[in-house]
Design a protein around this motif. Sequence first.
Motif, mmCIF file in Angstrom:
data_model
loop_
_atom_site.group_PDB
_atom_site.id
_atom_site.type_symbol
_atom_site.label_atom_id
_atom_site.label_comp_id
_atom_site.label_asym_id
_atom_site.label_seq_id
_atom_site.Cartn_x
_atom_site.Cartn_y
_atom_site.Cartn_z
ATOM 1 N N ILE A 228 79.703 32.279 20.235
ATOM 2 C CA ILE A 228 81.521 32.857 20.893
ATOM 3 C C ILE A 228 81.366 33.979 21.360
ATOM 4 C CG2 ILE A 228 83.508 33.047 20.113
ATOM 5 C CD1 ILE A 228 82.342 30.465 17.953
ATOM 6 N N ASP B 212 74.869 27.853 12.140
ATOM 7 C CA ASP B 212 76.679 28.003 12.294
ATOM 8 C C ASP B 212 76.693 29.645 12.627
ATOM 9 O OD1 ASP B 212 79.291 28.087 11.852
ATOM 10 O OD2 ASP B 212 78.823 30.630 10.057
ATOM 11 N N LYS B 213 75.314 30.451 12.637
ATOM 12 C CA LYS B 213 75.487 31.836 13.305
ATOM 13 C C LYS B 213 75.067 31.732 14.631
ATOM 14 C CE LYS B 213 72.605 36.567 12.693
ATOM 15 N NZ LYS B 213 72.981 36.143 13.839
ATOM 16 N N GLN C 113 91.882 33.121 19.210
ATOM 17 C CA GLN C 113 90.178 33.318 19.176
ATOM 18 C C GLN C 113 90.153 34.841 19.234
ATOM 19 O OE1 GLN C 113 88.635 31.675 22.526
ATOM 20 N NE2 GLN C 113 87.910 33.642 22.928
ATOM 21 N N ASP D 246 83.915 26.906 13.636
ATOM 22 C CA ASP D 246 83.830 27.570 13.763
ATOM 23 C C ASP D 246 83.301 26.546 15.367
ATOM 24 O OD1 ASP D 246 84.064 29.906 12.476
ATOM 25 O OD2 ASP D 246 82.177 29.148 11.280
ATOM 26 N N ASN E 209 91.303 28.440 17.106
ATOM 27 C CA ASN E 209 91.031 28.978 15.824
ATOM 28 C C ASN E 209 91.827 27.654 15.349
ATOM 29 O OD1 ASN E 209 90.708 28.840 12.892
ATOM 30 N ND2 ASN E 209 89.995 30.642 12.741
ATOM 31 N N LEU F 221 78.137 30.964 16.231
ATOM 32 C CA LEU F 221 79.129 32.521 16.188
ATOM 33 C C LEU F 221 78.671 33.745 17.467
ATOM 34 C CD1 LEU F 221 80.372 33.243 12.137
ATOM 35 C CD2 LEU F 221 81.371 32.137 14.573
ATOM 36 N N PHE G 82 83.426 26.355 7.822
ATOM 37 C CA PHE G 82 82.905 26.430 9.002
ATOM 38 C C PHE G 82 82.777 25.280 10.483
ATOM 39 C CE2 PHE G 82 80.319 27.579 5.399
ATOM 40 C CZ PHE G 82 80.065 28.924 5.388
ATOM 41 N N THR H 202 86.576 36.577 8.340
ATOM 42 C CA THR H 202 85.137 36.051 8.930
ATOM 43 C C THR H 202 83.930 36.310 8.654
ATOM 44 O OG1 THR H 202 84.753 38.023 10.827
ATOM 45 C CG2 THR H 202 86.536 36.173 10.877
ATOM 46 N N ASN I 10 89.934 31.353 5.628
ATOM 47 C CA ASN I 10 89.436 31.686 7.816
ATOM 48 C C ASN I 10 90.326 33.028 7.853
ATOM 49 O OD1 ASN I 10 88.998 29.141 6.493
ATOM 50 N ND2 ASN I 10 88.116 28.785 9.012
#
Length: 520
Positions: free
Chosen positions: A483, A476-477, A4, A386, A395, A480, A383, A148, A144
């Motif tokens: 994270i 997905d946002k 990560q 993620d 990852n 992220l 995605f 990103t 990937n």
Amino acid sequence: MAQQQAAQTAQSSGRKVKLINAVGYAFGDFYGGGFGQIATYLTLFWTTFAGLKVAQAGSIVGIATMLAAFSALVFGTLSDNLYRYKIGRKFGRRHLLILLGVPLLIVTILMFVPGMPVWAYFVVYALWIITNQLIMTPYSLLPNEMTTDFNGRTMLSTTRMLFSGISTAVVPLGMAALLSALGDKKSSSYTISMGAFIVLFAICVFIAYKSTWELTPEEAGFDVEEIEKEQKEPFNFGKWLKGVGDIFVGYFSTLRNKTFRKHILIYLLGQSFLDIFGQVWLFFVLYNLNKPVAFGSALLGMALIGEPLKPVFGWLFAKLGPRKLFSVNFAGAILGLLGLWGLWQTAAQNNTAWWNAALYVVMVWWLIFRAMTWFIPWNVFPFIPDVDMIVTGENRGGVYMGFQQFARKITAGLSAMAWGWFLGANGFVEDAFQAGKSQPTQAVNAIGTVLVWWIIAGLAIAWIISFTMKLDKKTDKIILDEIDRLKNGGLKKDVDPNTKKVVEELTGVKYEKCWPQTAE
């Protein structure tokens, strides 16, 4: 956690994906798309010129494919860990495997050489499948590592799918021209034509190798000094065996990811039934539509008409999200297959202007939605890691790609054996084409059933599963952003309620069990 941190390092390195990089990367999927087209001609070649029964041809494809599926697991892990060795640090953990695939592709031309024993066709076809895994497993992970950025990844994926689609049109159009010129009833015509395309594929893979980059060992979280120190220690078999076990546990742990479970089912159903279409299509043209091989090949080449729509697919993917676009896709594809069924039922009119016009319209329609069936899952996949990262803190793109390719080959092998056995059991006559004979009515009906009704059933099941797909640009946002918050020291107890709900919906895991941090 090292990986990560690697993603963060890569993002801050300032290297941006340009169009020329996207195009160079996409050349690799000219081979990726063309790979599936080879099977369209291979089963016809084997049953007509190599003396194989249709069930034998299907069994070779099926068994070799399933055996080669285990190579996907090996290459996924190997690709993630090659930086542990000097050769990987010199050539790249992804790029080394891609480069090795170039000479191996040339050897597989032997698939289209007549007169070999059955076991030799099995060995060469297995090499063909294994080489595909060797190349495509690390190749598919490059987006990937290169960026990103959502738009950068989308450009790579969209350009890749464009070239893949072009390949699905160029190969059959080229084969139609070559078979018309050289003769579609001579074995040498297939050997020369397929040999030329396989050499072209090798060149395209090399272009992709030269046009892309990957994370450095340091960016990928590898401590080179520590690795070299470990390698000086005596070999520990127990530790090695535990590592092998951990690898398989890691692969199957991907099924814990709720979004991935849905994705893999949709992907496998769509791709495996499209494999069947490609492998049975020329038989359908010859015996159900009563048209020549070159004509059937040219019809497949009409897929080129839909290629300018690939950027539109990309726009729709970002605008509608996977769930809604899957519904558009599967509905359109099923209508196209029903159109082919109608043309088969009226094949007695195949010399009339209206029938031929209808055939061209139906094929263009079907090929557009066939392309979309490939396009959507490959745009979803970047995605998926993620969603996994919010659970594991790593990852694990290589693990996911390895398992996906493993499952893909297993279902592809089963589908090839299924249709081969089904046609054989329904009286398929292998030498009918070369002898200028027709198939028995039972065999003709079996071909039509496989090409139309089997595929409709597979796509319908995938469509039902897609109704529950929650992953899109917005969710997905959210993942992220969460994270990043946790990575920067945020506490799990401070999570936003909506974020918590999204995380649990996508992962299928309670938020409290996500992210390697004790709840505070």
